[in-house]
Design an enzyme around this catalytic site. Structure first.
Site, short mmCIF file in Angstrom:
data_model
loop_
_atom_site.label_atom_id
_atom_site.label_comp_id
_atom_site.label_asym_id
_atom_site.label_seq_id
_atom_site.Cartn_x
_atom_site.Cartn_y
_atom_site.Cartn_z
N ASP A 213 0.84 -1.19 0.00
CA ASP A 213 0.00 0.00 0.00
C ASP A 213 0.88 1.25 0.00
O ASP A 213 1.45 1.58 1.02
CB ASP A 213 -0.96 0.00 1.19
CG ASP A 213 -0.29 -0.37 2.51
OD1 ASP A 213 0.71 -1.11 2.53
OD2 ASP A 213 -0.79 0.08 3.56
N GLU B 197 12.86 1.16 6.59
CA GLU B 197 11.84 0.23 6.10
C GLU B 197 12.01 -0.05 4.61
O GLU B 197 11.59 -1.09 4.11
CB GLU B 197 10.44 0.79 6.35
CG GLU B 197 10.18 2.12 5.65
CD GLU B 197 8.74 2.58 5.73
OE1 GLU B 197 7.87 1.75 6.05
OE2 GLU B 197 8.48 3.76 5.47
#
Length: 632
Positions: A326, A524
């Site tokens: 997403d 990340e």
């Protein structure tokens, strides 16, 4: 106005990620009437749903620009009392009146706390088996980070569950980090891999036990512990975690205990996430909810009303969150007048390769588990299911002309033509790794191995979504490496080792030798074009540090390659920081002056004192050590 971007700037609100209001939407001081959104299935259910997931309180908070603090992290009174108090307010509703209601109804507090992992050790024995000094240094640092990312749910949450917007679990867990300070489903797969390398078997047992209890009560594993995400799931990797744990520990007693939850989760996927294709039944991400996400209510609402089908758009946004990607151009139109426009998102109508690989592996693991437990009939039944999914996905996704597996779009009735790491993941399945030669040609033709920090999520496309070029994500990099290794192909095995070196190098440099002006951290996501460990970008929010799945994936890569020499020792820019540049230039200057002094002394035929020979040798040794140290 056609929305051209999913406007989300996430900010931390305790353990819930709440978005900022899209810049083109103005907050209000007075609401004349409530905003009623035409949808039918909100993101959560239960006593807190009309407060945290849909309804007039939530929409008013957003319209007033108070969504960061209202609704809060804890109800001061039971939910029915909060709803009753709100019903006494009248429209036109003024901002200060609503704000006072929020202060009387909610607290801004915490419900998680840092905790110690009972099996964490300062000097874990596994580090002794990593011979490369730089990899050992990195692994030691990652091991230490587990202690900073450990959390547990406060006792008062269990005593007052209906007052907190969290799904509480009994045992400590590890969070991703940054704003993501609660447990997330698919992140935990790579976290578990790293914890097992760190020999934290007891911690892993507790994490799996937490998920076991959630499945028993909830029927499946939600996106995260936040109830605002509780009606969507994520990639089904619970069984994968158990497989890794059992392989490491041999704990068949717990395996037997967890069998009911593993099978119950699979029942959920077979019942709620399947589609019948000409080739057979396959799986897709299709969340039940057709409402805007509560954590980004106005952004999603705006995107939906500017699309051709608002409810379908909201469902596909939630489904993209289920996928873990997403957001990505993978879920959008890639041709036509609105190509790469987020308003064309249709995740719920795309059958993805990777999900079906995960489901096939789940069947194979369940077959093996039943075999271990002596259940021959069940073992054979699950192996048959594995073969059915494997053969169906190959028939549905394989494109012979290209030599790879591609997502299938139900709206266009065509395969995707774009590169995605998932195009290669079916190599993980027994029986499909025979297509290694075709995949080798495909990999060579795409040029995906040419990037400095790993393989990007997509190739260069006109998209600013975070699951697109140039970002490299640890989950995809890890799965690609494992896919290459699942074959007997020499080229792909070499590529696996090289990709390990590249990604580990990027993570190492990003932590210990970041680009000038940047902090050193574990990110990340990373920029595929950078050897200096530059973080990735794009998407909904600022890049996050921590970071659970990067820690775990890299730990697993380092451990699996502990006896493999680095094939291409990275050549890091030795001037990667001002301090280091000053030190090295100083050493060079000192060496040059000493060499000049030696020449002058020799020319003058003077006797050179013995202690200067020692100093020169020491200087050369120090400079050599500086050049050899941290050769990432």
């Amino acid at each position: 106005m056609v929305a051209t971007k999913i406007w989300v700037i996430l900010i931390e609100k305790n353990k819930r990620k709440i978005a900022a209001i899209p810049p083109h939407i103005k907050t209000l001081e007075v609401l004349q009437v409530p905003l009623r959104i035409n949808c039918s299935v909100p993101m959560c259910k239960g006593p807190l749903s009309q407060i945290y997931c849909y309804g007039d309180i939530l929409t008013a908070a957003w319209q007033f620009g108070l969504q960061k603090t209202c609704p809060g992290d804890k109800l001061r009174v039971p939910a029915e009392d909060v709803l009753t108090a709100f019903s006494r307010l009248s429209y036109p509703l003024h901002r200060d009146v609503f704000q006072n209601f929020c202060k009387e109804s909610f607290e801004i507090t915490t419900y998680l706390q840092p905790t110690n992992l009972v099996d964490w050790k300062v000097h874990p024995p596994f580090l002794n088996n990593i011979t490369d000094p730089d990899r050992k240094k990195l692994a030691a640092t990652l091991h230490e980070k587990w202690s900073f990312l450990a959390r547990k749910v406060e006792r008062r949450v269990f005593e007052n569950r209906d007052l907190f917007p969290i799904w509480p679990v009994k045992y400590p867990f590890v969070v991703p980090g940054g704003r993501f300070d609660v447990y997330f489903y698919w992140d935990m797969y790579w976290i578990v891999k790293g914890l097992l390398v760190s020999e934290l078997n007891t911690t892993v047992w507790g994490i799996i036990e937490n998920f076991h209890s959630i499945v028993q009560e909830h029927g499946f594993i939600p996106n995260s512990g936040n109830i605002q995400l509780s009606r969507r799931t994520q990639p089904p990797l619970f069984i994968h975690m158990i497989n890794d744990y059992v392989n490491k520990t041999g704990d068949t007693k717990s395996l037997s205990r967890w069998m009911t939850s593993m099978e119950k989760e699979m029942e959920f996927w077979f019942k709620n996430r399947t589609i019948n294709l000409p080739a057979g039944k396959l799986f897709l991400y299709r969340s039940e909810t057709d409402c805007p996400r509560p954590e980004n209510l106005l952004g999603d609402y705006d995107l939906g009303i500017n699309s051709s089908n608002p409810r379908a758009t909201w469902q596909s946004i939630a489904s993209a969150c289920e996928s873990g990607w997403d957001f990505s151009s993978r879920w959008m139109d890639r041709s036509g007048p609105r190509a790469y426009d987020p308003a064309t998102i249709h995740t719920a109508d795309i059958v993805p390769v990777d999900l079906n690989v995960f489901m096939a592996r789940n069947m194979a693991y369940l077959s093996n588990f039943h075999k271990i437990l002596g259940n021959k009939t069940a073992s054979e039944q699950y192996w048959k299911k594995f073969e059915e999914i494997r053969d169906t996905l190959h028939s549905a996704f394989w494109v012979k002309e290209t030599g790879a597996w591609f997502d299938f779009d139900l709206t266009t009735k065509n395969h995707s033509s774009c590169f995605s790491p998932s195009n290669i993941f079916p190599l993980l399945l027994s029986g499909l790794n025979r297509f290694d030669s075709e995949i080798e040609k495909y990999v060579r033709s795409t040029g995906i191995l040419d990037y400095d920090a790993g393989i990007p999520t997509t190739l260069n496309v006109p998209s600013d979504q975070q699951w697109d070029f140039p970002n490299v994500w640890a989950p995809n990099q890890h799965l690609l490496i494992e896919s290459f290794r699942a074959t007997q192909n020499k080229f792909l095995h070499t590529a696996a080792n090289e990709q390990t070196d590249k990604f580990v190098k990027a993570v190492y440099n990003g932590l210990f030798h970041p680009p000038p002006g940047k902090i050193g951290s574990i990110w990340e996501k990373y920029d595929a074009r950078s050897t200096s460990g530059a973080s990735g970008g794009g998407g909904e929010y600022e890049v996050q540090e921590g970071f659970g799945w990067t820690n775990g994936a890299v730990m697993d890569m380092v451990w699996n390659n502990r006896n493999t020499p680095r094939r291409d020792p990275p050549n890091r820019d030795i001037f990667s920081s001002p301090l280091q540049a000053t030190v090295i230039i100083g050493l060079w200057t000192l060496s040059a002056l000493m060499a000049l002094w030696f020449v002058v002394a020799t020319c003058c035929k003077k006797t050179r004192p013995n202690h200067l020979d020692s100093e020169s040798q020491a200087s050369r040794s120090l400079l050599s050590n500086m050049e050899d140290d941290d050769d990432f």
